[in-house]
Design a protein around this motif. Structure first.
Motif, short mmCIF file in Angstrom:
data_model
loop_
_atom_site.label_atom_id
_atom_site.label_comp_id
_atom_site.label_asym_id
_atom_site.label_seq_id
_atom_site.Cartn_x
_atom_site.Cartn_y
_atom_site.Cartn_z
N SER A 47 13.20 -36.27 8.29
CA SER A 47 14.58 -36.54 8.76
C SER A 47 15.65 -35.84 7.93
O SER A 47 16.72 -36.39 7.71
CB SER A 47 14.87 -38.05 8.77
N CYS A 48 15.33 -34.64 7.43
CA CYS A 48 16.33 -33.90 6.65
C CYS A 48 17.38 -33.32 7.60
O CYS A 48 18.55 -33.27 7.27
CB CYS A 48 15.68 -32.77 5.87
N TRP A 49 16.93 -32.83 8.76
CA TRP A 49 17.83 -32.28 9.75
C TRP A 49 17.26 -32.51 11.14
O TRP A 49 16.10 -32.93 11.28
CB TRP A 49 18.08 -30.77 9.51
N GLY A 50 18.07 -32.25 12.14
CA GLY A 50 17.60 -32.42 13.52
C GLY A 50 18.31 -31.43 14.42
O GLY A 50 19.34 -30.86 14.03
N TYR A 51 17.73 -31.17 15.59
CA TYR A 51 18.32 -30.22 16.53
C TYR A 51 18.78 -30.94 17.80
O TYR A 51 18.21 -31.96 18.19
CB TYR A 51 17.29 -29.16 16.95
N SER A 52 19.79 -30.36 18.43
CA SER A 52 20.22 -30.87 19.72
C SER A 52 19.30 -30.27 20.79
O SER A 52 19.19 -29.04 20.88
CB SER A 52 21.67 -30.46 19.98
N TRP A 91 22.66 -28.19 15.15
CA TRP A 91 21.83 -29.04 14.31
C TRP A 91 22.72 -29.90 13.45
O TRP A 91 23.92 -29.69 13.34
CB TRP A 91 20.81 -28.25 13.49
N TRP A 92 22.12 -30.91 12.85
CA TRP A 92 22.86 -31.84 12.00
C TRP A 92 21.99 -32.26 10.84
O TRP A 92 20.77 -32.03 10.84
CB TRP A 92 23.29 -33.08 12.81
N TYR A 93 22.65 -32.81 9.85
CA TYR A 93 21.94 -33.31 8.68
C TYR A 93 22.10 -34.81 8.66
O TYR A 93 23.17 -35.33 8.92
CB TYR A 93 22.50 -32.69 7.40
N ASN A 94 21.00 -35.48 8.34
CA ASN A 94 21.07 -36.93 8.25
C ASN A 94 21.93 -37.34 7.06
O ASN A 94 21.77 -36.80 5.97
CB ASN A 94 19.66 -37.51 8.08
#
Lengths: 142, 102
Positions: A59-64, B58-61
């Protein structure tokens, strides 16, 4: 803006012009190392292929999902593979050229600035500066 | 320790320390090359990252990052990764290209 192609578009637009720049101006230095650069880029891409999914799992980053192609290869987003290959290709090329200059005690930064001006003049002809002006500006940076 | 920092430590710094240790002399000798590579990686990488976050690609938690140290929407770990990556690539080049020539 680019829908599902956004990630791919950003990756291509941020890497290909820089790769093109390096390979156009420094081809005599890079050409003899082509196989090694390709081999190292593939090795690094394989490493990225193995470790990058952990970034998502941790869960460091995620994509749309609306901005990626949603094509995966063994669970890895296709654009991530393209990203690793192009970014490592660019960085390995950059380091190779810089080492060549450093070995000859020449300034790679000055050469980069000079060539960047040549490209800018080509894109924006109204930025016509004489060669001596460009050289003077490059010298002024140092 | 945050998840992102743990990720960097395991997957970026571990190979970096191993390859860096093997090429320590070259790392010191060619520090100008490394600094220049880090500078250009930041120059192009950070706007790219900021654009991607800004357009919600993208995003960071928020929770697994180091406190609230954010700049241009990016956590401090992203800057650490962006600076570590060119050193790792530099070590790769030293190991497989440079040593071959010397």
């Amino acid at each position: 803006m680019f829908g599902h192609g956004t990630y791919l578009f950003y990756t291509l637009i941020f890497t290909l012009p820089l790769i093109g720049f390096l390979w156009f101006f420094y081809r005599p230095i890079l050409r003899p190392c082509l196989k090694k650069i390709l081999g190292l880029s593939l090795l690094a891409t394989f490493y990225g292929f193995l470790v990058w999914p952990y970034g998502l799992k941790m869960s460091c980053w995620g994509y749309s999902e609306a901005k990626i192609l949603n094509i995966t290869l063994f669970g890895v987003v296709l654009e991530d593979i393209v990203w690793w290959f192009l970014v490592t290709w660019l960085l390995i090329s950059f380091v190779t050229v810089s080492l060549h200059f450093e070995n000859r005690k020449q300034s790679f930064l000055a050469s980069l600035i000079k060539n960047a001006f040549r490209v800018l003049r080509l894109i924006f002809p109204f930025l016509k500066t004489s060669r001596s002006q460009t050289d003077g500006l490059t010298l002024a940076v140092f | 320790m945050t998840n992102y920092l743990r990720f960097i430590l395991i997957f970026i710094w571990t190979p970096l320390i191993i390859l860096g240790g093997l090429n320590f002399e070259l790392l010191v000798r060619y520090r100008k090359t490394l600094l220049l590579t880090i500078f250009f990686t930041l120059l192009f990488g950070i706007p790219w990252d900021a654009l991607s976050v800004g357009t919600k690609l993208w995003w960071y938690n928020l929770s697994p990052t180091l406190g609230n140290w954010y700049f241009l929407g990016l956590p401090i770990e992203e800057f650490i990764l962006t600076m570590s990556f060119p050193i790792l690539v530099g070590c790769l080049v030293f190991t497989f290209i440079k040593k071959d020539k010397s």
